[in-house]
Motif scaffolding. Sequence first.
Motif, PDB file in Angstrom:
ATOM      1  N   MET A 169       0.835  -1.207   0.000  1.00 26.57           N
ATOM      2  CA  MET A 169       0.000   0.000   0.000  1.00 26.57           C
ATOM      3  C   MET A 169       0.870   1.258   0.000  1.00 26.57           C
ATOM      4  SD  MET A 169      -3.006  -0.992  -0.409  1.00 26.57           S
ATOM      5  CE  MET A 169      -3.711   0.645  -0.308  1.00 26.57           C
ATOM      6  N   VAL A 200       0.741   4.145  -2.796  1.00 24.38           N
ATOM      7  CA  VAL A 200       0.613   5.587  -2.531  1.00 24.38           C
ATOM      8  C   VAL A 200       1.677   6.360  -3.298  1.00 24.38           C
ATOM      9  CG1 VAL A 200       0.873   7.367  -0.747  1.00 24.38           C
ATOM     10  CG2 VAL A 200      -0.532   5.334  -0.296  1.00 24.38           C
ATOM     11  N   PHE A 253      -7.963   4.450   0.125  1.00 23.98           N
ATOM     12  CA  PHE A 253      -6.851   3.513   0.301  1.00 23.98           C
ATOM     13  C   PHE A 253      -7.147   2.468   1.384  1.00 23.98           C
ATOM     14  CE2 PHE A 253      -4.749   6.869  -2.023  1.00 23.98           C
ATOM     15  CZ  PHE A 253      -3.884   6.168  -2.849  1.00 23.98           C
ATOM     16  N   GLU A 270      -9.246  -0.217  -0.194  1.00 22.57           N
ATOM     17  CA  GLU A 270      -8.422  -1.052  -1.057  1.00 22.57           C
ATOM     18  C   GLU A 270      -7.666  -2.104  -0.231  1.00 22.57           C
ATOM     19  OE1 GLU A 270      -4.785  -0.510  -4.270  1.00 22.57           O
ATOM     20  OE2 GLU A 270      -6.245   1.113  -3.995  1.00 22.57           O
ATOM     21  N   ALA A 273      -2.674   4.927   4.173  1.00 22.76           N
ATOM     22  CA  ALA A 273      -3.779   5.826   3.842  1.00 22.76           C
ATOM     23  C   ALA A 273      -3.544   7.217   4.424  1.00 22.76           C
ATOM     24  CB  ALA A 273      -5.098   5.243   4.346  1.00 22.76           C
TER      25      ALA A 273
END
Length: 414
Positions: free
Chosen positions: A309, A313, A337, A340, A399
């Motif tokens: 992740m 990003v 995010f 996801e 996130a």
Amino acid sequence: MKIVRYLQVALESISAHKLRSILTMLGIIIGVAAVLTTMGIGRGAAANITERIESQGTNLLTISSAARFVGGLSQGGGTAGTLTMGDAKALQDKSLHPSLVFVAPTYSANARLAAGEENAQETINGVTAEYARVRNLTVASGRFLEADEVVQQARVVVLGAQLASDLFGNEDPISLTVRINGEPFQVIGVLKKVGGFGPNSPDRQAYVPISVAQGRLFNAPRHRGEYTVSAIYVQVASQDLMDSSQRQVEATLRLRHNLRADQDNDFWIFNQASLLETAESVSQTMTIFLGAIGAVSLLVGGIGIMNIMLVSVTERTREIGLRKAVGAHDGDILLQFLIEALVLCLFGGVIGVILAYGVAFAFGQMPAVGFKVAIQPDSLALALSFSLLSGLIFGIYPAMRATQLDPIVALRSE
């Protein structure tokens, strides 16, 4: 709805990087499968152990006169040869022991059995007609011993399943003759196979009238004029009466053995219920331990989610800057995010469940394992919950990193 919209965005992002997504989910897949499989093995093994204990007799008290010796000296509690047939008869007195349903004395010793060219050295149990009910033995063919045969000292024998197979192969042994220490006995029954290992398994033992075992086969010693016994098995009316019945049995035997208040028992009383409690406690500990080992894999999978992740990003910096420029709030970026990460964990969890059931099925096809992997609903809920929690915990940081990006700097990035 924002969640539905971002769910679609998450699915599009996952499908756009299929290989990376699969590798990311792999940690969660292995983690969930490991948790379910290890907990299932623990519970399956525990259920198998409990079943075998219960198969030996429910609500059972086992009274033994076996002595403990260290360095050749008795260390108290149970001098061999103190239990007698008289003790068994005293326990059968309903006026003194109304809660005792059956009392079954036994006298056991090793002997050589022979049938044709086959022979085996196994345990011979001299028993009464009540023994089969007390020990939950089921006859597969023929019948068990009867009370008249014990009184008349009939030369009849009941064989365990494995012993019958060893001596007679696939031939039906009923009414055939087997020699025990050279003496002929007629086979009247074969027990149903119960499983277990070693010489203590009923599958490898033989059962003759106790009067024959004591008087003819083994010349059992006497104590105070009565034949001694190896053990006395007692079936109690209910589980609630086990402790009180044990105390009553102990008091009766102490009086019969003339033991003073300051003297230890010269016998042992083993409560089957305590063994079941111990087995359940051990199985719970084992299940938790195995589940914790599997949870480590889930933790590693969660770290993998966070790593990917963070990469995602970084790759989508311009996209994040564009979204912020057109009015997306930090909460929207965070939700995008986070969803996801949760979707990745959910997919990985579902695949892990399918894999765990596959492993459980494979275990069930292996006769050598001896038990089934028990995947229960609470284990499923726990594994899936932890996989989603892993996505939530390890998805928050990437996130939040996305929400902290400056939109101008993000738009300038290449």
